[in-house]
Design an enzyme around this catalytic site. Structure first.
Site, PDB file in Angstrom:
ATOM      1  CB  CYS A  76      -1.098  -0.311   1.193  1.00  0.00           C
ATOM      2  SG  CYS A  76      -1.831   1.253   1.667  1.00  0.00           S
ATOM      3  CG  HIS A 169      -3.710  -1.421  -8.988  1.00  0.00           C
ATOM      4  ND1 HIS A 169      -3.844  -0.315  -8.025  1.00  0.00           N
ATOM      5  CD2 HIS A 169      -2.607  -1.824  -8.831  1.00  0.00           C
ATOM      6  CE1 HIS A 169      -3.446  -0.534  -6.950  1.00  0.00           C
ATOM      7  NE2 HIS A 169      -1.954  -1.322  -7.421  1.00  0.00           N
ATOM      8  CD  GLU A 218      -7.481   1.436  -1.534  1.00  0.00           C
ATOM      9  OE1 GLU A 218      -6.748   0.223  -0.705  1.00  0.00           O
ATOM     10  OE2 GLU A 218      -7.538   2.337  -0.943  1.00  0.00           O
ATOM     11  CB  CYS A 227      -5.510   3.832  -4.450  1.00  0.00           C
ATOM     12  SG  CYS A 227      -4.674   1.772  -4.286  1.00  0.00           S
ATOM     13  CB  THR A 229      -0.355   0.606  -4.564  1.00  0.00           C
ATOM     14  OG1 THR A 229      -1.700   0.297  -4.416  1.00  0.00           O
ATOM     15  CG2 THR A 229       0.351  -0.065  -4.432  1.00  0.00           C
ATOM     16  N   GLY A 230      -2.510   2.403  -6.506  1.00  0.00           N
ATOM     17  CA  GLY A 230      -3.108   3.180  -7.624  1.00  0.00           C
ATOM     18  C   GLY A 230      -3.205   4.190  -8.404  1.00  0.00           C
TER      19      GLY A 230
END
Length: 286
Positions: A76, A169, A218, A227, A229-230
């Site tokens: 994360c 993702h 998420e 987010c 990592t998003g």
């Protein structure tokens, strides 16, 4: 009683537990995550982060993160920034750059300090993105990269680009990100059979080649304000499609992140990490 610190990165809030100080059996961490994340019976958060000693050589700490539903995530970005500031401010390290063991591999955060020595931002080396379908992972024939792929859900066709930043993702580009029915489509796409480990879902609007707007569902937590990592996956996906530069500002409901897909192949994310409160959890897990 379990001592905790609640932190947030762009409104993505987490309960942090220092295992060096308060030891909870690791097999009970999913249960604890569900409890502390509950806003009515717990504290209220997007999940639980635990600071642990590493079990792999070459690391200073081990990072475990559990979603609000108790499922464990690989990594994360917003949580890692909070983790890095937490271990520095608590005196667990005096380094401003250190390797952390995660389920997504080695992640290296770097702290930026202000004139008074306070952490003002955290830059995280998120490593290289995974673009091969079997690494994301996805079912079906192997392909790389997964750009402008299609899936169907309840008779509706979605065109998406898939990226793994240690966790899966999918990025769906739209003309108006606010018009996307995230609450409806988020859980249906998260659990789509194309993604055996489920997936995070992002709807993205391109403002220009240096500014991207995104909203996120998420995996395991639902709609969140940010987010990390998003945001990294979104920048990679936009660049793969020729919609963005290798460096851009990604705007999320909770704030903005600076993301760069550098020439070394790694993705770097920079943003804030802030405290909300500290306390002791009095409620029992039984």
């Amino acid at each position: 009683m379990i001592a905790f610190t609640k932190m947030e990165g762009l409104g993505n809030s987490y309960i942090l537990i220092n295992h060096f100080e308060t030891q909870v059996p690791e097999e009970r961490l999913p249960e604890l995550a569900k409890l502390v994340s509950d806003k009515n019976f717990g504290i209220g958060s997007d999940g639980l982060i635990v600071v642990l000693p590493p079990i792999s050589p070459g690391h200073d700490f081990r990072f475990r993160i559990f979603n609000a539903d108790g499922s464990e995530a690989e990594m994360c970005g917003n949580g890692m920034r909070c983790f890095a500031r937490f271990v520095y401010d608590k005196g667990l390290t005096r380094k401003t750059r250190f390797p952390v063991q995660t389920l997504a591999g080695t992640i290296i955060p770097e702290l930026f300090l202000g004139e008074n020595g306070e952490v003002v931002a955290v830059k995280v080396d998120m490593g290289p993105p995974q673009l091969r379908s079997t690494k994301i992972p996805m079912t079906g024939p192997e392909r790389e990269p997964v750009v402008d792929a299609e899936l169907e859900a309840e008779g509706h066709r979605f065109v998406f680009t898939a990226v793994s930043m240690g966790n899966p993702h999918i990025v769906i580009f739209v003309d108006d990100v606010e018009a996307a029915n995230l609450a409806y489509w988020g859980p249906r796409l998260e659990h789509h059979p194309l993604f055996p480990q489920r997936t995070n879902v992002h709807f993205v609007q391109v403002q220009d080649s240096s500014h991207l707007l995104m909203r996120t569902w998420e995996r395991g937590s639902g709609i969140t304000l940010a987010c990390g990592t998003g945001a990294c996956a979104v920048l990679v996906a936009a660049h793969l499609k020729g919609l963005a530069n290798r460096e851009a500002t990604v705007h999320l409901p909770g704030g903005s992140l600076h993301v760069e897909w550098a020439s070394d192949g790694h993705v770097y994310m920079t943003g804030p990490a802030n405290y909300i409160c500290e306390g002791r959890l009095l409620r029992s897990m039984t």
